[in-house]
Design a protein around this motif. Structure first.
Motif, PDB file in Angstrom:
ATOM      1  N   GLU A 202       0.886  -1.159   0.000  1.00  0.00           N
ATOM      2  CA  GLU A 202       0.000   0.000   0.000  1.00  0.00           C
ATOM      3  C   GLU A 202       0.924   1.208   0.000  1.00  0.00           C
ATOM      4  N   CYS A 203       0.665   2.156  -0.866  1.00  0.00           N
ATOM      5  CA  CYS A 203       1.644   3.227  -1.072  1.00  0.00           C
ATOM      6  C   CYS A 203       1.149   4.585  -0.639  1.00  0.00           C
ATOM      7  N   GLY A 204       2.029   5.328   0.004  1.00  0.00           N
ATOM      8  CA  GLY A 204       1.665   6.677   0.418  1.00  0.00           C
ATOM      9  C   GLY A 204       2.705   7.686  -0.015  1.00  0.00           C
ATOM     10  N   SER A 205       2.236   8.907  -0.237  1.00  0.00           N
ATOM     11  CA  SER A 205       3.161   9.986  -0.532  1.00  0.00           C
ATOM     12  C   SER A 205       2.551  11.283  -0.008  1.00  0.00           C
ATOM     13  N   GLY A 206       3.132  12.398  -0.418  1.00  0.00           N
ATOM     14  CA  GLY A 206       2.586  13.674   0.042  1.00  0.00           C
ATOM     15  C   GLY A 206       3.574  14.787  -0.195  1.00  0.00           C
ATOM     16  N   ILE A 207       3.169  15.978   0.170  1.00  0.00           N
ATOM     17  CA  ILE A 207       4.037  17.142  -0.016  1.00  0.00           C
ATOM     18  C   ILE A 207       3.985  18.009   1.241  1.00  0.00           C
ATOM     19  N   MET A 208       4.957  18.941   1.301  1.00  0.00           N
ATOM     20  CA  MET A 208       4.885  19.986   2.321  1.00  0.00           C
ATOM     21  C   MET A 208       4.224  21.203   1.696  1.00  0.00           C
ATOM     22  N   LEU A 209       3.617  22.018   2.536  1.00  0.00           N
ATOM     23  CA  LEU A 209       2.866  23.164   2.029  1.00  0.00           C
ATOM     24  C   LEU A 209       3.505  24.457   2.525  1.00  0.00           C
ATOM     25  N   GLY A 210       3.825  25.341   1.575  1.00  0.00           N
ATOM     26  CA  GLY A 210       4.396  26.628   1.936  1.00  0.00           C
ATOM     27  C   GLY A 210       5.907  26.660   1.904  1.00  0.00           C
ATOM     28  N   LEU A 211       6.505  25.729   1.178  1.00  0.00           N
ATOM     29  CA  LEU A 211       7.966  25.785   1.008  1.00  0.00           C
ATOM     30  C   LEU A 211       8.325  27.101   0.313  1.00  0.00           C
ATOM     31  N   PRO A 212       9.429  27.731   0.693  1.00  0.00           N
ATOM     32  CA  PRO A 212       9.803  28.964  -0.006  1.00  0.00           C
ATOM     33  C   PRO A 212       9.940  28.697  -1.506  1.00  0.00           C
ATOM     34  N   GLY A 213       9.266  29.506  -2.299  1.00  0.00           N
ATOM     35  CA  GLY A 213       9.322  29.327  -3.753  1.00  0.00           C
ATOM     36  C   GLY A 213       8.241  28.401  -4.288  1.00  0.00           C
ATOM     37  N   GLN A 214       7.374  27.888  -3.419  1.00  0.00           N
ATOM     38  CA  GLN A 214       6.322  26.966  -3.880  1.00  0.00           C
ATOM     39  C   GLN A 214       5.099  27.764  -4.333  1.00  0.00           C
ATOM     40  N   SER A 215       4.613  27.424  -5.530  1.00  0.00           N
ATOM     41  CA  SER A 215       3.459  28.142  -6.064  1.00  0.00           C
ATOM     42  C   SER A 215       2.200  27.286  -5.971  1.00  0.00           C
ATOM     43  N   TYR A 216       1.056  27.936  -6.188  1.00  0.00           N
ATOM     44  CA  TYR A 216      -0.213  27.198  -6.164  1.00  0.00           C
ATOM     45  C   TYR A 216      -0.244  26.123  -7.242  1.00  0.00           C
ATOM     46  N   PHE A 217       0.483  26.379  -8.335  1.00  0.00           N
ATOM     47  CA  PHE A 217       0.466  25.378  -9.416  1.00  0.00           C
ATOM     48  C   PHE A 217       1.109  24.077  -8.964  1.00  0.00           C
ATOM     49  N   ASP A 218       2.082  24.200  -8.079  1.00  0.00           N
ATOM     50  CA  ASP A 218       2.698  22.993  -7.534  1.00  0.00           C
ATOM     51  C   ASP A 218       1.642  22.164  -6.796  1.00  0.00           C
ATOM     52  N   LEU A 219       0.804  22.844  -6.034  1.00  0.00           N
ATOM     53  CA  LEU A 219      -0.211  22.114  -5.261  1.00  0.00           C
ATOM     54  C   LEU A 219      -1.232  21.465  -6.201  1.00  0.00           C
ATOM     55  N   ILE A 220      -1.599  22.199  -7.254  1.00  0.00           N
ATOM     56  CA  ILE A 220      -2.574  21.651  -8.210  1.00  0.00           C
ATOM     57  C   ILE A 220      -1.963  20.435  -8.918  1.00  0.00           C
ATOM     58  N   ASN A 221      -0.712  20.574  -9.336  1.00  0.00           N
ATOM     59  CA  ASN A 221      -0.049  19.427  -9.977  1.00  0.00           C
ATOM     60  C   ASN A 221       0.019  18.239  -9.025  1.00  0.00           C
ATOM     61  N   ALA A 222       0.311  18.537  -7.774  1.00  0.00           N
ATOM     62  CA  ALA A 222       0.412  17.443  -6.799  1.00  0.00           C
ATOM     63  C   ALA A 222      -0.918  16.701  -6.702  1.00  0.00           C
ATOM     64  N   LEU A 223      -2.023  17.440  -6.644  1.00  0.00           N
ATOM     65  CA  LEU A 223      -3.339  16.781  -6.544  1.00  0.00           C
ATOM     66  C   LEU A 223      -3.560  15.858  -7.744  1.00  0.00           C
ATOM     67  N   HIS A 224      -3.152  16.329  -8.923  1.00  0.00           N
ATOM     68  CA  HIS A 224      -3.323  15.482 -10.111  1.00  0.00           C
ATOM     69  C   HIS A 224      -2.401  14.263 -10.070  1.00  0.00           C
ATOM     70  N   ILE A 225      -1.171  14.477  -9.627  1.00  0.00           N
ATOM     71  CA  ILE A 225      -0.233  13.342  -9.562  1.00  0.00           C
ATOM     72  C   ILE A 225      -0.721  12.311  -8.541  1.00  0.00           C
ATOM     73  N   PHE A 226      -1.206  12.767  -7.407  1.00  0.00           N
ATOM     74  CA  PHE A 226      -1.726  11.823  -6.389  1.00  0.00           C
ATOM     75  C   PHE A 226      -2.843  10.979  -6.993  1.00  0.00           C
ATOM     76  N   ARG A 227      -3.691  11.656  -7.748  1.00  0.00           N
ATOM     77  CA  ARG A 227      -4.840  10.939  -8.332  1.00  0.00           C
ATOM     78  C   ARG A 227      -4.364   9.925  -9.374  1.00  0.00           C
ATOM     79  N   GLU A 228      -3.429  10.377 -10.223  1.00  0.00           N
ATOM     80  CA  GLU A 228      -2.929   9.458 -11.258  1.00  0.00           C
ATOM     81  C   GLU A 228      -2.217   8.256 -10.647  1.00  0.00           C
TER      82      GLU A 228
END
Ligand code: 5AD
Length: 377
Positions: A202-228
């Motif tokens: 069973e596999c898990g992953s994730g990201i940190m939120l608010g890293l310096p230089g992190q944009s909203y697009f990173d979060l949107i991409n992450a949601l898509h990657i998690f789903r894929e």
């Protein structure tokens, strides 16, 4: 338009969950009106109830070693930090913790450590099979990037799950905060997740939120990657600067409209959106969230899409040395009392404590699919 879609999603949930578009995700990530956000929280909570139910699964985490060969610039365990005292727990100590986790009624042990050769493949395999033999707990590993043969040996020994965060989906940012061990590194984690899936973890992953230089697009991409990736577990928490790390020492950050704030609100939003995008995944209300917002923050995470909590069972004498980021909760209090208070507050909030290992419904579906394919030949 967003409202219509959300209400459609809510009404039609049993039949289909409409995937929010990128514009809609961006809208919610940037929305700060509490009244409007209520709609997001309610939808996420309803999806959570329908897809994974009211049980909150408890995972007992044991931080078995803080040795690390990596130089991740955000993490206090990084190899260049010579201010921390390094430790490795003995197999006997870890087995003792596994017994406590079992006795307190949990179904899962999470073994976490920095990435280091002191966690030998054979030693780890023996430990995993001893834990399985003595407790029957589901075993989750969180030991960083490891060799394919090690991952296979640990699965063979009885490990059930593996957590490997990608921390950010922005390749440039990823490379900046993860000085490489070898070339081709960003892909390594995605490839490793695929490999873990193929091995039957069973596999898990994730990201940190608010890293310096992190944009909203990173979060949107992450949601898509998690789903894929059809992840079974997705953990997200706010970035917390650690002053003994290169990233924590970087002085005032250039702030822009696109910079994601590192706080509790963005964490709740990501938990909620993740629940909608990946409805049958297990989503923890993370320790990093509780670190900045206390138990109230943990409960809000649970009310806004999360269904897992990971109380700490690391012996007190080691706990402060596992200094990933500052202020980790309950480092200085009697841990059993703290854990009881967490459980009590979850039950008071109207949820129940899950029994057994708490597989993600998505994982069970995938397994059933594989069995039926095998059966059909
Ligand atoms: N702030 C927040 N989370 C952090 N982690 C590591 N360093 C930090 C930090 N400074 C998280 C990462 C890692 C997990 C074990 O802890 O997401 O995967």
């Amino acid at each position: 338009m967003i409202q219509e879609k959300i209400s459609y999603m809510t009404n039609g949930l049993k039949h289909s969950i409409e995937e929010p578009g990128r514009d809609e995700l961006l809208y919610w990530l940037q929305e700060n009106d509490e009244i409007k956000l209520r709609q997001l929280w309610q939808t996420a909570d309803r999806v959570r109830r329908e897809l994974v139910g009211d049980s909150v699964y408890l995972r007992g985490i044991v931080e078995i070693s803080n040795y690390c060969r990596r130089a991740c610039t955000y993490c206090g365990l990084n190899v260049t930090n010579n201010k921390i005292v390094r430790y490795q727990m003995s197999a006997a100590e870890i087995l003792h913790c596994a017994g406590q986790i079992k006795d307190e009624g949990y179904g899962t042990i999470v073994l976490q450590a920095g990435e280091h050769d002191c966690i030998g493949a054979g030693w780890m395999a023996e430990l995993i099979s001893a834990i399985k033999r003595r407790t029957g707990l589901a075993v989750t590993l969180s030991l960083g990037e490891r060799e394919p043969q090690e991952l296979a040996a640990w699965k063979e020994a009885g490990a059930d799950r593996y957590l490997l965060k990608i921390e950010t989906c922005d390749r440039r940012l990823y490379n900046k905060i993860h000085p490489p061990r070898q070339k081709g590194y960003w892909l390594n984690r995605l490839q490793m997740l695929e490999y873990l899936k193929a091995l039957g973890y069973e596999c898990g992953s994730g990201i940190m939120l608010g890293l310096p230089g992190q944009s909203y697009f990173d979060l949107i991409n992450a949601l898509h990657i998690f789903r894929e990736l059809e992840l079974d577990m997705i953990g997200m928490g706010p970035y917390i600067p650690h002053m003994d790390t290169p990233l924590g020492k970087e002085s005032v950050q250039k702030s822009s409209d696109q910079q994601v704030p590192a706080g509790d609100l963005i964490t709740y939003k990501m938990i909620a959106l993740c629940r909608i995008m990946c409805p049958d995944a297990n989503i923890p209300s993370t320790t990093a969230l509780a670190t900045i917002k206390g138990n109230g923050g943990r409960l809000l995470g649970l009310a806004r899409g999360a269904n897992v909590v990971m109380p700490n069972f690391t012996p007190m004498k080691y706990r402060l040395c596992y200094d990933i980021y500052p202020g980790r909760v309950a480092a200085d209090r009697d841990d059993r009392t703290v854990r009881r208070a967490i459980v009590h507050s979850i039950m008071e909030s109207g949820r129940m404590i899950g029994c057994g290992p708490g597989w993600s419904p998505g994982f069970l579906k995938k397994q059933a699919r594989n069995v039926s394919l095998e059966y059909k030949g």
